[in-house]
Design a protein around this motif. Structure first.
Motif, PDB file in Angstrom:
ATOM      1  N   VAL A  29       0.839  -1.202   0.000  1.00  0.00           N
ATOM      2  CA  VAL A  29       0.000   0.000   0.000  1.00  0.00           C
ATOM      3  C   VAL A  29       0.873   1.251   0.000  1.00  0.00           C
ATOM      4  CG1 VAL A  29      -1.680   1.326   1.336  1.00  0.00           C
ATOM      5  CG2 VAL A  29      -1.970  -1.134   1.075  1.00  0.00           C
ATOM      6  N   VAL A  30       1.855   1.301   0.911  1.00  0.00           N
ATOM      7  CA  VAL A  30       2.785   2.432   0.942  1.00  0.00           C
ATOM      8  C   VAL A  30       4.121   1.884   0.484  1.00  0.00           C
ATOM      9  CG1 VAL A  30       3.997   4.047   2.467  1.00  0.00           C
ATOM     10  CG2 VAL A  30       1.564   3.593   2.808  1.00  0.00           C
ATOM     11  N   PRO A  31       4.699   2.377  -0.569  1.00  0.00           N
ATOM     12  CA  PRO A  31       4.423   3.625  -1.246  1.00  0.00           C
ATOM     13  C   PRO A  31       3.619   3.495  -2.540  1.00  0.00           C
ATOM     14  CG  PRO A  31       6.563   2.862  -1.925  1.00  0.00           C
ATOM     15  CD  PRO A  31       6.004   1.828  -0.961  1.00  0.00           C
ATOM     16  N   ASP A  32       3.221   2.284  -2.948  1.00  0.00           N
ATOM     17  CA  ASP A  32       2.684   2.092  -4.299  1.00  0.00           C
ATOM     18  C   ASP A  32       1.215   2.467  -4.504  1.00  0.00           C
ATOM     19  OD1 ASP A  32       5.080   1.156  -5.573  1.00  0.00           O
ATOM     20  OD2 ASP A  32       4.841  -0.698  -4.460  1.00  0.00           O
ATOM     21  N   PHE A  33       0.415   2.504  -3.465  1.00  0.00           N
ATOM     22  CA  PHE A  33      -0.980   2.913  -3.610  1.00  0.00           C
ATOM     23  C   PHE A  33      -1.216   4.274  -2.983  1.00  0.00           C
ATOM     24  CE2 PHE A  33      -1.490  -1.512  -4.540  1.00  0.00           C
ATOM     25  CZ  PHE A  33      -2.600  -1.595  -5.346  1.00  0.00           C
ATOM     26  N   GLY A  34      -0.771   4.458  -1.774  1.00  0.00           N
ATOM     27  CA  GLY A  34      -1.022   5.677  -1.031  1.00  0.00           C
ATOM     28  C   GLY A  34      -2.308   5.545  -0.226  1.00  0.00           C
ATOM     29  N   LEU A  35      -2.454   6.437   0.740  1.00  0.00           N
ATOM     30  CA  LEU A  35      -3.607   6.412   1.631  1.00  0.00           C
ATOM     31  C   LEU A  35      -4.433   7.663   1.435  1.00  0.00           C
ATOM     32  CD1 LEU A  35      -1.772   5.230   4.855  1.00  0.00           C
ATOM     33  CD2 LEU A  35      -3.285   3.857   3.419  1.00  0.00           C
ATOM     34  N   MET A  36      -5.730   7.539   1.687  1.00  0.00           N
ATOM     35  CA  MET A  36      -6.616   8.701   1.647  1.00  0.00           C
ATOM     36  C   MET A  36      -7.457   8.708   2.924  1.00  0.00           C
ATOM     37  SD  MET A  36      -9.416   7.571  -1.167  1.00  0.00           S
ATOM     38  CE  MET A  36     -10.093   5.923  -1.168  1.00  0.00           C
ATOM     39  N   THR A  37      -7.801   9.904   3.370  1.00  0.00           N
ATOM     40  CA  THR A  37      -8.659  10.072   4.538  1.00  0.00           C
ATOM     41  C   THR A  37      -9.842  10.930   4.112  1.00  0.00           C
ATOM     42  OG1 THR A  37      -6.717  10.023   5.950  1.00  0.00           O
ATOM     43  CG2 THR A  37      -8.728  10.851   6.926  1.00  0.00           C
ATOM     44  N   LEU A  38     -11.023  10.395   4.287  1.00  0.00           N
ATOM     45  CA  LEU A  38     -12.231  11.115   3.890  1.00  0.00           C
ATOM     46  C   LEU A  38     -13.174  11.276   5.074  1.00  0.00           C
ATOM     47  CD1 LEU A  38     -12.957   9.256   0.536  1.00  0.00           C
ATOM     48  CD2 LEU A  38     -11.962  11.515   0.806  1.00  0.00           C
ATOM     49  N   GLY A  39     -13.646  12.475   5.298  1.00  0.00           N
ATOM     50  CA  GLY A  39     -14.672  12.729   6.295  1.00  0.00           C
ATOM     51  C   GLY A  39     -14.331  12.276   7.701  1.00  0.00           C
ATOM     52  N   GLY A  40     -13.074  12.366   8.089  1.00  0.00           N
ATOM     53  CA  GLY A  40     -12.683  12.000   9.432  1.00  0.00           C
ATOM     54  C   GLY A  40     -12.584  10.510   9.687  1.00  0.00           C
ATOM     55  N   HIS A  41     -12.784   9.692   8.672  1.00  0.00           N
ATOM     56  CA  HIS A  41     -12.651   8.247   8.821  1.00  0.00           C
ATOM     57  C   HIS A  41     -11.170   7.874   8.847  1.00  0.00           C
ATOM     58  CE1 HIS A  41     -16.910   7.440   8.303  1.00  0.00           C
ATOM     59  NE2 HIS A  41     -16.904   8.332   7.321  1.00  0.00           N
ATOM     60  N   PRO A  42     -10.844   6.708   9.363  1.00  0.00           N
ATOM     61  CA  PRO A  42      -9.436   6.275   9.361  1.00  0.00           C
ATOM     62  C   PRO A  42      -8.901   6.180   7.931  1.00  0.00           C
ATOM     63  CG  PRO A  42     -10.775   4.822  10.739  1.00  0.00           C
ATOM     64  CD  PRO A  42     -11.715   5.735  10.011  1.00  0.00           C
ATOM     65  N   PRO A  43      -7.588   6.296   7.760  1.00  0.00           N
ATOM     66  CA  PRO A  43      -7.000   6.210   6.423  1.00  0.00           C
ATOM     67  C   PRO A  43      -7.316   4.881   5.752  1.00  0.00           C
ATOM     68  CG  PRO A  43      -5.324   6.725   8.065  1.00  0.00           C
ATOM     69  CD  PRO A  43      -6.589   6.465   8.796  1.00  0.00           C
ATOM     70  N   SER A  44      -7.533   4.941   4.443  1.00  0.00           N
ATOM     71  CA  SER A  44      -7.749   3.725   3.665  1.00  0.00           C
ATOM     72  C   SER A  44      -6.951   3.836   2.368  1.00  0.00           C
ATOM     73  CB  SER A  44      -9.240   3.524   3.372  1.00  0.00           C
ATOM     74  OG  SER A  44      -9.754   4.599   2.631  1.00  0.00           O
ATOM     75  N   PRO A  45      -6.575   2.697   1.798  1.00  0.00           N
ATOM     76  CA  PRO A  45      -5.754   2.718   0.582  1.00  0.00           C
ATOM     77  C   PRO A  45      -6.508   3.279  -0.630  1.00  0.00           C
ATOM     78  CG  PRO A  45      -5.757   0.541   1.604  1.00  0.00           C
ATOM     79  CD  PRO A  45      -6.796   1.351   2.294  1.00  0.00           C
ATOM     80  N   GLN A  46      -5.764   3.872  -1.533  1.00  0.00           N
ATOM     81  CA  GLN A  46      -6.317   4.304  -2.814  1.00  0.00           C
ATOM     82  C   GLN A  46      -6.778   3.061  -3.580  1.00  0.00           C
ATOM     83  OE1 GLN A  46      -6.695   7.378  -4.083  1.00  0.00           O
ATOM     84  NE2 GLN A  46      -5.562   8.553  -2.580  1.00  0.00           N
ATOM     85  N   PHE A  47      -7.687   3.248  -4.536  1.00  0.00           N
ATOM     86  CA  PHE A  47      -8.253   2.139  -5.304  1.00  0.00           C
ATOM     87  C   PHE A  47      -7.245   1.547  -6.280  1.00  0.00           C
ATOM     88  CE2 PHE A  47     -10.802   0.679  -9.011  1.00  0.00           C
ATOM     89  CZ  PHE A  47     -11.444  -0.376  -8.387  1.00  0.00           C
ATOM     90  N   ARG A  48      -6.526   2.395  -7.007  1.00  0.00           N
ATOM     91  CA  ARG A  48      -5.530   1.967  -7.991  1.00  0.00           C
ATOM     92  C   ARG A  48      -4.136   2.293  -7.489  1.00  0.00           C
ATOM     93  NH1 ARG A  48      -9.479   4.655 -11.202  1.00  0.00           N
ATOM     94  NH2 ARG A  48     -10.425   3.292 -12.750  1.00  0.00           N
TER      95      ARG A  48
END
Length: 61
Positions: A29-48
């Protein structure tokens, strides 16, 4: 007492592998996908993965 977000924040994303639905390669996931945080939710991996996400975005400019 710890809630579910504590365990998510401690996830070592460098050791988690995901398969990119675009290229089919399994990558960390890190570094090849990256993480996103939306609306105060815990970080989750990018889709692609980053390579496929950049290719997708530039092909739609």
């Amino acid at each position: 007492m710890a809630d579910g977000s504590d365990s998510t924040e401690r996830t070592d994303w460098t050791k988690v592998l995901l398969k990119c639905p675009e290229c089919g390669k399994e990558k960390p996931v890190v570094p090849d996908f990256g993480l996103m945080t939306l609306g105060g939710h815990p970080p989750s991996p990018q889709f692609r993965c980053n390579v496929c996400r950049i290719a997708f975005v530039t092909s739609h400019l």
